[in-house]
Design an enzyme around this catalytic site. Structure first.
Site, PDB file in Angstrom:
ATOM      1  N   ASP A   1     -13.403  -1.267  -0.891  1.00 37.17           N
ATOM      2  CA  ASP A   1     -13.237  -2.669  -1.304  1.00 37.17           C
ATOM      3  C   ASP A   1     -14.319  -3.074  -2.303  1.00 37.17           C
ATOM      4  O   ASP A   1     -14.076  -3.893  -3.193  1.00 37.17           O
ATOM      5  CB  ASP A   1     -13.306  -3.604  -0.092  1.00 37.17           C
ATOM      6  CG  ASP A   1     -12.023  -3.603   0.721  1.00 37.17           C
ATOM      7  OD1 ASP A   1     -10.955  -3.288   0.164  1.00 37.17           O
ATOM      8  OD2 ASP A   1     -12.095  -3.916   1.923  1.00 37.17           O
TER       9      ASP A   1
ATOM     10  N   GLY B   1     -15.009 -12.463   7.196  1.00 42.02           N
ATOM     11  CA  GLY B   1     -14.471 -11.244   7.807  1.00 42.02           C
ATOM     12  C   GLY B   1     -14.868  -9.998   7.043  1.00 42.02           C
ATOM     13  O   GLY B   1     -15.767 -10.017   6.193  1.00 42.02           O
ATOM     14  N   GLY B   2     -14.145  -8.902   7.321  1.00 43.41           N
ATOM     15  CA  GLY B   2     -14.494  -7.620   6.726  1.00 43.41           C
ATOM     16  C   GLY B   2     -14.401  -7.600   5.216  1.00 43.41           C
ATOM     17  O   GLY B   2     -15.219  -6.955   4.550  1.00 43.41           O
ATOM     18  N   ALA B   3     -13.414  -8.285   4.646  1.00 45.34           N
ATOM     19  CA  ALA B   3     -13.277  -8.292   3.184  1.00 45.34           C
ATOM     20  C   ALA B   3     -14.443  -8.998   2.517  1.00 45.34           C
ATOM     21  O   ALA B   3     -14.873  -8.620   1.418  1.00 45.34           O
ATOM     22  CB  ALA B   3     -11.965  -8.948   2.787  1.00 45.34           C
TER      23      ALA B   3
ATOM     24  N   LYS C   1     -11.518  -4.177  10.035  1.00 47.64           N
ATOM     25  CA  LYS C   1     -12.474  -3.504   9.155  1.00 47.64           C
ATOM     26  C   LYS C   1     -13.866  -3.345   9.774  1.00 47.64           C
ATOM     27  O   LYS C   1     -14.600  -2.418   9.427  1.00 47.64           O
ATOM     28  CB  LYS C   1     -12.572  -4.238   7.815  1.00 47.64           C
ATOM     29  CG  LYS C   1     -11.307  -4.125   6.981  1.00 47.64           C
ATOM     30  CD  LYS C   1     -11.475  -4.775   5.625  1.00 47.64           C
ATOM     31  CE  LYS C   1     -10.197  -4.651   4.808  1.00 47.64           C
ATOM     32  NZ  LYS C   1     -10.362  -5.187   3.441  1.00 47.64           N
TER      33      LYS C   1
ATOM     34  N   GLY D   1      -5.378 -10.760  -6.195  1.00 49.67           N
ATOM     35  CA  GLY D   1      -6.008  -9.481  -5.899  1.00 49.67           C
ATOM     36  C   GLY D   1      -5.204  -8.211  -6.063  1.00 49.67           C
ATOM     37  O   GLY D   1      -5.601  -7.180  -5.525  1.00 49.67           O
TER      38      GLY D   1
ATOM     39  N   THR E   1      -7.089  -2.589   7.349  1.00 46.70           N
ATOM     40  CA  THR E   1      -7.083  -3.950   6.821  1.00 46.70           C
ATOM     41  C   THR E   1      -7.240  -4.953   7.966  1.00 46.70           C
ATOM     42  O   THR E   1      -7.500  -4.563   9.113  1.00 46.70           O
ATOM     43  CB  THR E   1      -5.807  -4.211   5.993  1.00 46.70           C
ATOM     44  OG1 THR E   1      -5.938  -5.451   5.293  1.00 46.70           O
ATOM     45  CG2 THR E   1      -4.559  -4.242   6.855  1.00 46.70           C
TER      46      THR E   1
ATOM     47  N   TYR F   1      -2.992 -10.626  -2.552  1.00 45.74           N
ATOM     48  CA  TYR F   1      -2.158 -10.061  -3.611  1.00 45.74           C
ATOM     49  C   TYR F   1      -0.669 -10.357  -3.432  1.00 45.74           C
ATOM     50  O   TYR F   1       0.134 -10.097  -4.324  1.00 45.74           O
ATOM     51  CB  TYR F   1      -2.365  -8.537  -3.687  1.00 45.74           C
ATOM     52  CG  TYR F   1      -2.145  -7.835  -2.371  1.00 45.74           C
ATOM     53  CD1 TYR F   1      -0.880  -7.442  -1.961  1.00 45.74           C
ATOM     54  CD2 TYR F   1      -3.218  -7.578  -1.520  1.00 45.74           C
ATOM     55  CE1 TYR F   1      -0.674  -6.816  -0.748  1.00 45.74           C
ATOM     56  CE2 TYR F   1      -3.031  -6.942  -0.309  1.00 45.74           C
ATOM     57  CZ  TYR F   1      -1.749  -6.563   0.072  1.00 45.74           C
ATOM     58  OH  TYR F   1      -1.557  -5.944   1.287  1.00 45.74           O
TER      59      TYR F   1
ATOM     60  N   SER G   1       0.808  -1.223   0.000  1.00 47.45           N
ATOM     61  CA  SER G   1       0.000   0.000   0.000  1.00 47.45           C
ATOM     62  C   SER G   1       0.838   1.269   0.000  1.00 47.45           C
ATOM     63  O   SER G   1       0.453   2.274  -0.611  1.00 47.45           O
ATOM     64  CB  SER G   1      -0.953  -0.007   1.198  1.00 47.45           C
ATOM     65  OG  SER G   1      -1.939  -0.999   1.031  1.00 47.45           O
TER      66      SER G   1
ATOM     67  N   GLY H   1     -14.621 -17.391   3.846  1.00 45.41           N
ATOM     68  CA  GLY H   1     -14.335 -16.387   4.856  1.00 45.41           C
ATOM     69  C   GLY H   1     -15.535 -15.507   5.142  1.00 45.41           C
ATOM     70  O   GLY H   1     -16.378 -15.275   4.273  1.00 45.41           O
TER      71      GLY H   1
END
Length: 253
Positions: free
Chosen positions: A92, A118-120, A56, A217, A52, A196, A15, A116
């Site tokens: 996202d 989670g937040g993603a 999130k 990703g 991240t 990624y 990032s 999954g």
């Protein structure tokens, strides 16, 4: 810190390189333990940050406002400090939509497994539903909150056309791990992994070996960063920055 990223483990992150290619500011990586996280959020000592794994959803109680997108998804990856008021956004959603579009993949009318919870995963689920997926099934180790377990997934949902991994399983440095054996999913057309780093995960490598499309990703990461930067600076950036920076990062790996 003025601009940067918070999360628990950030050694894998690109990032900083991406944001500093997008705009003329310094972007810092700020790993936070569970104990450090609430102290950081209560201080509010930043102009704008990205968020991240695993924070999130955890950031939401510290925010003064959520935009419509973040509120609908229930997760935040971008926070802007507007004169002391913290406003949460979720880029996202747009990043994953870009990833799918770039790969030529659409979920319309298809059965999709999302690994999954989670937040993603929240943003991924929102994109898939927006595209008109026929059925979207969440998969988790525990099978709680409406998800199925991995065992149930392999036994009952082998006909899924798309599989999306939103877990960190297979992410650097544990690159030999994979969240799912794809061999039973003979009807699967494509596997999207939001990881990624590495550029090819064990999951996407297996997908390609089985004749499926496999996509990781990096383009999603760059796209969501571009949209986050627009919130940071209250500006609009050209979309052609996304493929250019994606290729620059990929070439440097």
């Amino acid at each position: 810190m003025e601009y940067g990223l918070i999360g628990e483990k950030l050694g894998h992150s690109y990032s900083k390189q991406i944001h500093e290619k997008l705009a003329a500011y310094t972007y810092d990586l700020c790993p936070l333990t569970r104990e450090e996280f609430p102290v950081f959020m209560e201080r509010r000592a930043f102009r704008a940050i990205n968020v991240t794994i695993p924070y999130k959803k955890d950031v939401i109680p510290y925010l003064d406002e959520l935009d419509e997108n973040a509120a609908a998804i229930g997760a935040v990856n971008t926070i802007v400090n507007r004169d002391g008021r913290l406003v949460g956004h979720n880029t996202d959603f747009s990043g994953f939509a870009y990833m799918m579009r770039e790969a030529g993949i659409n979920a319309a009318g298809k059965k999709v497994l999302v690994l999954g919870t989670g937040g993603a995963s929240a943003a991924v689920l929102a994109v898939l539903r927006r595209q008109g997926a026929a059925r979207v099934i969440s998969v988790s180790r525990t099978g709680k909150d409406g998800a199925v377990t991995y065992e149930e997934c392999a036994a009952l949902h082998r006909d899924a056309a798309l599989i999306v991994n939103t877990t960190p399983v297979g992410m650097y440095p544990a690159v030999d791990a994979s969240p799912l054996d794809l061999a039973p999913f003979s009807g699967c057309e494509a596997v999207l992994d939001v990881i990624y780093n590495p550029g090819e995960t064990k999951l996407t490598a297996q997908a390609k070996a089985l004749g499926m499309k496999g996509v990781t990703g990096l383009s999603m990461l760059v796209a969501q960063a571009k949209y986050a930067c627009e919130f940071f600076l209250e500006t609009t950036l050209p979309d052609d920055l996304i493929p250019r920076i994606t290729e620059e990062i990929r070439t440097a790996l």
